[in-house]
Design a protein around this motif. Structure first.
Motif, short mmCIF file in Angstrom:
data_model
loop_
_atom_site.label_atom_id
_atom_site.label_comp_id
_atom_site.label_asym_id
_atom_site.label_seq_id
_atom_site.Cartn_x
_atom_site.Cartn_y
_atom_site.Cartn_z
N ALA A 58 0.85 -1.21 0.00
CA ALA A 58 0.00 0.00 0.00
C ALA A 58 0.88 1.25 0.00
CB ALA A 58 -0.93 0.00 1.21
N GLN A 59 1.92 1.23 0.82
CA GLN A 59 2.84 2.38 0.86
C GLN A 59 3.50 2.60 -0.49
OE1 GLN A 59 5.54 1.35 3.99
NE2 GLN A 59 4.26 2.22 5.59
N ARG A 60 3.99 1.51 -1.08
CA ARG A 60 4.68 1.64 -2.36
C ARG A 60 3.72 2.14 -3.43
NH1 ARG A 60 9.33 -1.07 -4.89
NH2 ARG A 60 9.05 0.98 -5.79
N ALA A 61 2.46 1.70 -3.39
CA ALA A 61 1.51 2.09 -4.44
C ALA A 61 1.25 3.59 -4.43
CB ALA A 61 0.20 1.33 -4.26
N ILE A 62 1.31 4.22 -3.25
CA ILE A 62 1.00 5.66 -3.21
C ILE A 62 2.27 6.51 -3.10
CG2 ILE A 62 -1.36 5.38 -2.34
CD1 ILE A 62 -0.16 6.24 0.46
#
Ligand SMILES: Cc1cc2nc3c(=O)[nH]c(=O)nc-3n(C[C@H](O)[C@H](O)[C@H](O)COP(=O)(O)OP(=O)(O)OC[C@H]3O[C@@H](n4cnc5c(N)ncnc54)[C@H](O)[C@@H]3O)c2cc1C
Ligand code: FES
Ligand code: FES
Lengths: 160, 292
Positions: A128-132
């Protein structure tokens, strides 16, 4: 003044025909010509993600995309996700987790989250962190947004 | 704004696209637009009279393995380099580097060909591809309209920041590189002030084969953002070739790599700091390779 090109494409499921100057960005076309102001103008240079849209299912910065390149493609903005079942779950999760403060980053965050969940229905915190990584939020400090995405992942995954 | 584009074209065949490029006055090539949009708005790039979108040319987004080579079309996106099983299996160094590139949204739009033709010394696919002995294909039409193709080693393609050997009437069609041998060790390091959306302060791509008794062969060390173009650190490669990694050799090689870097001071870092990064990170990469 640059030449105008007539393009035909699908915007949120409906066919659109517009004449766009060759060097106009997709963001300018959406907001200024077509009135789809849910997509936000933050930086205009690919840094903030407020302008994120889906093109043929992939998330892109509409400020970096030439509007003429929309021809023949499926373009989805936050308005087009209003009744999308996955996006509904994401939006409810953002509300539940308090992941919306001023709301300026939210359309881009939601579109980007929908793109993540389409390929990774059960993202962990790291994905999730990497996606945003390409979405800036000036208010929340990201924690609530990441929680909202991870939780939405569970909800979307549970239904399927 | 200085936007004097008189004509927009999105041809659906390579020959049509090349015919447009061959016209007098030429054309500005558009792929993902992630460089062209900000650079043209900042006035750093002037449009030719024709804007030529090459994204409708079929076949230029292929990923294939044939005759021991991995073939990548110029329109392959950075996301595809991260995710595609053939790239992950046969060019893990390139996949790793692509994963450190910008953000998901930009990786979905940006193309390999755009990254190479933009020719930034900090371009993140340039050093891994140089370390993997990649070659590129340039295509154009000759005076009689017949398609001509030439393959060049990627090392040598770049002639300065934003400058390449590509002639104005040519398109970059694709890239080919030998599939990674089983005994290949690779490492990619990118320094920036934050993990995402950062142009490399420096980057290092390392590849070598390691056979019995830990001896390195076919050593490649490519450095990004330390010179007007990405460079191969050839003296350092020669130091390492045919040797086993000892603590002493690691130290000497790291110092050598730093001495081959000739970085400038700019907004991202001073030249001194860049050389220190090359020294320390080359040392770390070689230690990791030695320990694994
Ligand atoms: C916010 C932001 C962050 C970025 N981060 C990174 C990063 O981390 N690492 C990195 O390496 N880059 C980064 N970039 C730069 C950019 O995204 C890449 O260089 C990208 O690969 C360019 O590809 P494109 O398809 O978008 O190119 P375009 O903008 O369409 O084209 C780039 C140039 O190449 C020419 N061109 C394109 N394709 C061809 C072809 N096939 N033949 C001949 N000429 C061609 C165009 O005419 C143009 O001059 C970043 C950009 C932005 C805006
Ligand atoms: S407005 Fe497009 S990334 Fe900021
Ligand atoms: S909620 Fe204000 S920028 Fe994210």
């Amino acid at each position: 003044m640059s030449a105008t090109t007539e393009i035909v494409f699908m915007l949120n499921g409906a066919e659109r025909r517009v004449g766009v100057p060759s060097t106009m960005s997709t963001l300018e076309m959406l907001r200024d010509m077509l009135g789809f102001t849910g997509t936000k103008y933050g930086c205009g240079e690919g840094e903030c993600g407020a302008c994120t849209i889906l093109v043929d299912g992939a998330s892109v910065n509409s400020c970096l995309m030439f509007a003429v390149d929309c021809a023949g493609r499926q373009v989805t903005t936050i308005e087009g996700l209003a009744n999308d079942p996955c996006a509904r779950v994401v939006q409810d999760s953002f509300v539940k987790h308090g992941a919306v403060q001023c709301g300026f980053c939210t359309p881009g965050m939601v579109v980007q989250s929908v793109h993540l969940l389409a390929t990774h229905p059960h993202p962990d915190e790291l994905s999730a962190q990497r996606a945003i990584e390409g979405n800036i939020c000036r208010c929340t400090g990201y924690k609530k947004i990441v929680d909202a995405i991870v939780d939405a992942g569970c909800a979307v995954g549970d239904r399927s | 704004m200085n936007h004097a584009v008189e004509r927009y074209l999105a041809p659906t065949s390579l020959t049509q696209a090349l015919a447009v490029l061959a016209e007098s006055g030429g054309a500005t090539v558009l792929a993902g637009g992630t460089d062209l949009m900000p650079q043209s708005r900042a006035g750093r790039v002037k449009f030719a009279r024709t804007l030529l979108n090459i994204r409708r040319v079929p076949g230029m987004d292929m990923v294939e393995v044939a005759d021991g080579k991995l073939l990548l079309g110029a329109l392959v996106t950075i996301s595809t380099l991260v995710d595609h099983p053939l790239v992950r299996d046969h060019a893990p160094l390139l996949s790793q580097a692509a994963d450190h590139f910008a953000s998901d949204q930009i990786r979905n739009a940006a193309t390999l060909g755009g990254n190479l033709c933009n020719a930034s010394p900090a371009g993140d696919t340039l050093t891994p591809l140089m370390a993997l002995d990649a070659e590129i294909e340039l295509v154009g039409l000759d005076g009689t309209g017949v398609l001509q193709s030439r393959w060049l080693p990627l090392d040598g393609f770049f002639t300065g920041p934003g400058r390449t050997q590509r002639k104005p009437n040519e398109l970059l069609r694709g890239v080919r590189l030998p599939v990674a041998p089983d005994d290949q060790k690779v490492a990619f390091y990118k320094a920036g002030v934050r993990p995402a959306l950062d142009i490399s302060t420096i980057s290092i791509a390392f590849a070598a084969r390691r056979r019995d008794r830990a001896i390195l062969h076919d050593v490649r060390l490519a450095l990004g953002a330390v010179a007007p173009t990405p460079i191969r650190a050839r003296r350092t490669e020669a130091l390492l070739e045919g040797k086993a990694l000892t603590a002493e050799l690691v130290r000497v090689a790291a110092a050598s790599a730093a001495s081959e870097a000739t970085p400038i001071d700019d907004v991202r870092a001073s030249g001194w700091y860049r050389k220190e990064l090359v020294l320390n990170m080359t040392q770390r990469i070689l230690e990791d390779v030695g320990n694994n």
